[in-house]
Design an enzyme around this catalytic site. Sequence first.
Site, short mmCIF file in Angstrom:
data_model
loop_
_atom_site.label_atom_id
_atom_site.label_comp_id
_atom_site.label_asym_id
_atom_site.label_seq_id
_atom_site.Cartn_x
_atom_site.Cartn_y
_atom_site.Cartn_z
N ARG A 158 50.18 41.16 52.60
CA ARG A 158 51.52 41.05 53.19
C ARG A 158 52.14 42.44 53.43
NH1 ARG A 158 49.73 36.40 52.84
NH2 ARG A 158 51.00 34.55 52.43
N SER A 234 56.73 31.01 51.88
CA SER A 234 56.74 31.65 50.56
C SER A 234 57.91 32.63 50.50
CB SER A 234 55.47 32.45 50.33
OG SER A 234 54.36 31.61 50.31
N GLU A 330 59.00 38.18 49.48
CA GLU A 330 58.20 38.45 50.68
C GLU A 330 59.15 38.48 51.89
OE1 GLU A 330 54.66 35.90 51.44
OE2 GLU A 330 55.49 35.73 53.43
N1 EPU Z 1 51.16 26.56 41.85
C1 EPU Z 1 51.86 25.90 40.85
N2 EPU Z 1 53.10 25.45 41.12
C2 EPU Z 1 53.67 25.58 42.34
C3 EPU Z 1 52.98 26.27 43.35
C4 EPU Z 1 51.72 26.75 43.09
O1 EPU Z 1 51.37 25.75 39.74
O2 EPU Z 1 54.80 25.12 42.51
C5 EPU Z 1 49.81 27.02 41.57
C6 EPU Z 1 48.79 26.17 42.34
O3 EPU Z 1 48.41 25.04 41.62
C7 EPU Z 1 47.64 27.13 42.52
C8 EPU Z 1 48.33 28.48 42.64
O4 EPU Z 1 49.62 28.33 42.07
O5 EPU Z 1 46.84 27.14 41.37
C9 EPU Z 1 48.42 28.96 44.07
O6 EPU Z 1 49.16 28.03 44.84
P1 EPU Z 1 48.85 27.74 46.37
O7 EPU Z 1 47.40 27.55 46.57
O8 EPU Z 1 49.75 26.67 46.85
O9 EPU Z 1 49.17 29.08 47.12
P2 EPU Z 1 50.32 30.15 46.85
O10 EPU Z 1 49.77 31.30 46.09
O11 EPU Z 1 51.47 29.45 46.27
C10 EPU Z 1 49.80 31.57 49.03
C11 EPU Z 1 50.56 32.14 50.19
C12 EPU Z 1 50.90 31.04 51.19
C13 EPU Z 1 49.59 30.45 51.69
C14 EPU Z 1 48.81 29.92 50.47
C15 EPU Z 1 47.45 29.44 50.87
C16 EPU Z 1 51.77 34.05 49.34
C17 EPU Z 1 53.09 34.60 48.93
N3 EPU Z 1 51.78 32.78 49.71
O12 EPU Z 1 50.65 30.64 48.35
O13 EPU Z 1 51.57 31.64 52.28
O14 EPU Z 1 49.82 29.40 52.61
O15 EPU Z 1 48.62 30.97 49.49
O16 EPU Z 1 46.65 30.54 51.17
O17 EPU Z 1 50.78 34.76 49.33
C18 EPU Z 1 53.69 32.12 53.29
O18 EPU Z 1 53.37 33.30 53.21
O19 EPU Z 1 54.78 31.74 53.76
C19 EPU Z 1 52.76 31.12 52.76
C20 EPU Z 1 53.08 29.84 52.73
#
Ligand code: EPU
Length: 334
Positions: A158, A234, A330
């Site tokens: 990012r 995010s 972000e």
């Molecule tokens: N998790 C939780 N609780 C929550 C959310 C997530 O426990 O409420 C845990 C999930 O179970 C998982 C881990 O956290 O083990 C990661 O969650 P997830 O796969 O949903 O992805 P993220 O890290 O929350 C990032 C990006 C997203 C992107 C997804 C998929 C960032 C800041 N965000 O989210 O990007 O879609 O990975 O690659 O890096 C965005 O930038 O707007 C965005 C949506």
Amino acid sequence: MKIENTFGIEAQCRELITYDSEEALRQALAYIRRQYEGLPVLHIGCGSNLLFLNDYNGIVLKSGIKGVHLTDETESEVRVEVGAGEVCDDFIAQAIGHGWYGLENLSLIPGQIGAAAVQNIGAYGVEACNVIEEVRGISLKDGIARTWKKDECKYGYRQSIFKEELWGKYAITRVTFRLSKHFKPNLQYGGLTKAVEQAGLTEDTLTAEQLRQIIIDIRKAKLPDPKEQGNAGSFFKNPIVSKEKAEQLLTQYPAMPNYPAEEGKVKLAAGWLIEQAGWKGRSLGPAAVHDRQALVLVNKGGATGKDIQRLCEAITKDVNERFGIELSPEVNFI
Ligand code: EPU
């Protein structure tokens, strides 16, 4: 004039100018210098990564530069120049239709192509910089064009030169992508292989259209639609911590999600930390934490930028007290 933003925050600016070519942008800049000398200029895309804390006492520029041009082709790859004002997801759909691959995992991310190159958007194991070859922009100061090769863009998670030292200095006008003519699904992100199986498909026979649909379905299930509830995807970045810090937390929370990051560091999931801190689904006035993805803050209706900021600060403080980790947004605060 009202500034469009996906958070649905009311914010006004002195004037909003949309331009559809580099020449039109130069004319707009000359007009701004004549008409509004000394006032600041803000360049926005779809406003999908902005939080307005106040009205903006300046001029807002928005790219309407369109066009998708195939400029080079080999047996295995294409080089495609895309106008910064193209909607990212429309281009991804178009690319797949042409048989140009590499962007499938970024399906449904809101925003324009120019913002994608500034923000280095990423999802499901792919970042825009994986397929960007070069970026072209116009200086907001003197209208002079410049091109940056991918290596000069200083891409990171990012992150880019356009978000750091060049922030507010250039308008991106065109982005050149190098895409593959052979589809090779990228399923390295946890959960994707399972989602493919659940859809009754296999990695060997999966098509790019099918992968795009799987990604769209996952996003729709987890992320709120800004048309229904204001949000900017995010809100926080996933924090990158030292190996020692991660190990220390893992002894206490063995189930904590963690991913290898650059230079032997470890990336943690901000959504998990926020959920553990008890914020998932919680509200503070008209601002709330989304109930299906704690990384997303939403406007329940009528929130101001300051309402969202207050919630952001409360979460940051709690997560810091509990885990000793400083979350950073972000989203860009304006
Ligand atoms: N998790 C939780 N609780 C929550 C959310 C997530 O426990 O409420 C845990 C999930 O179970 C998982 C881990 O956290 O083990 C990661 O969650 P997830 O796969 O949903 O992805 P993220 O890290 O929350 C990032 C990006 C997203 C992107 C997804 C998929 C960032 C800041 N965000 O989210 O990007 O879609 O990975 O690659 O890096 C965005 O930038 O707007 C965005 C949506």
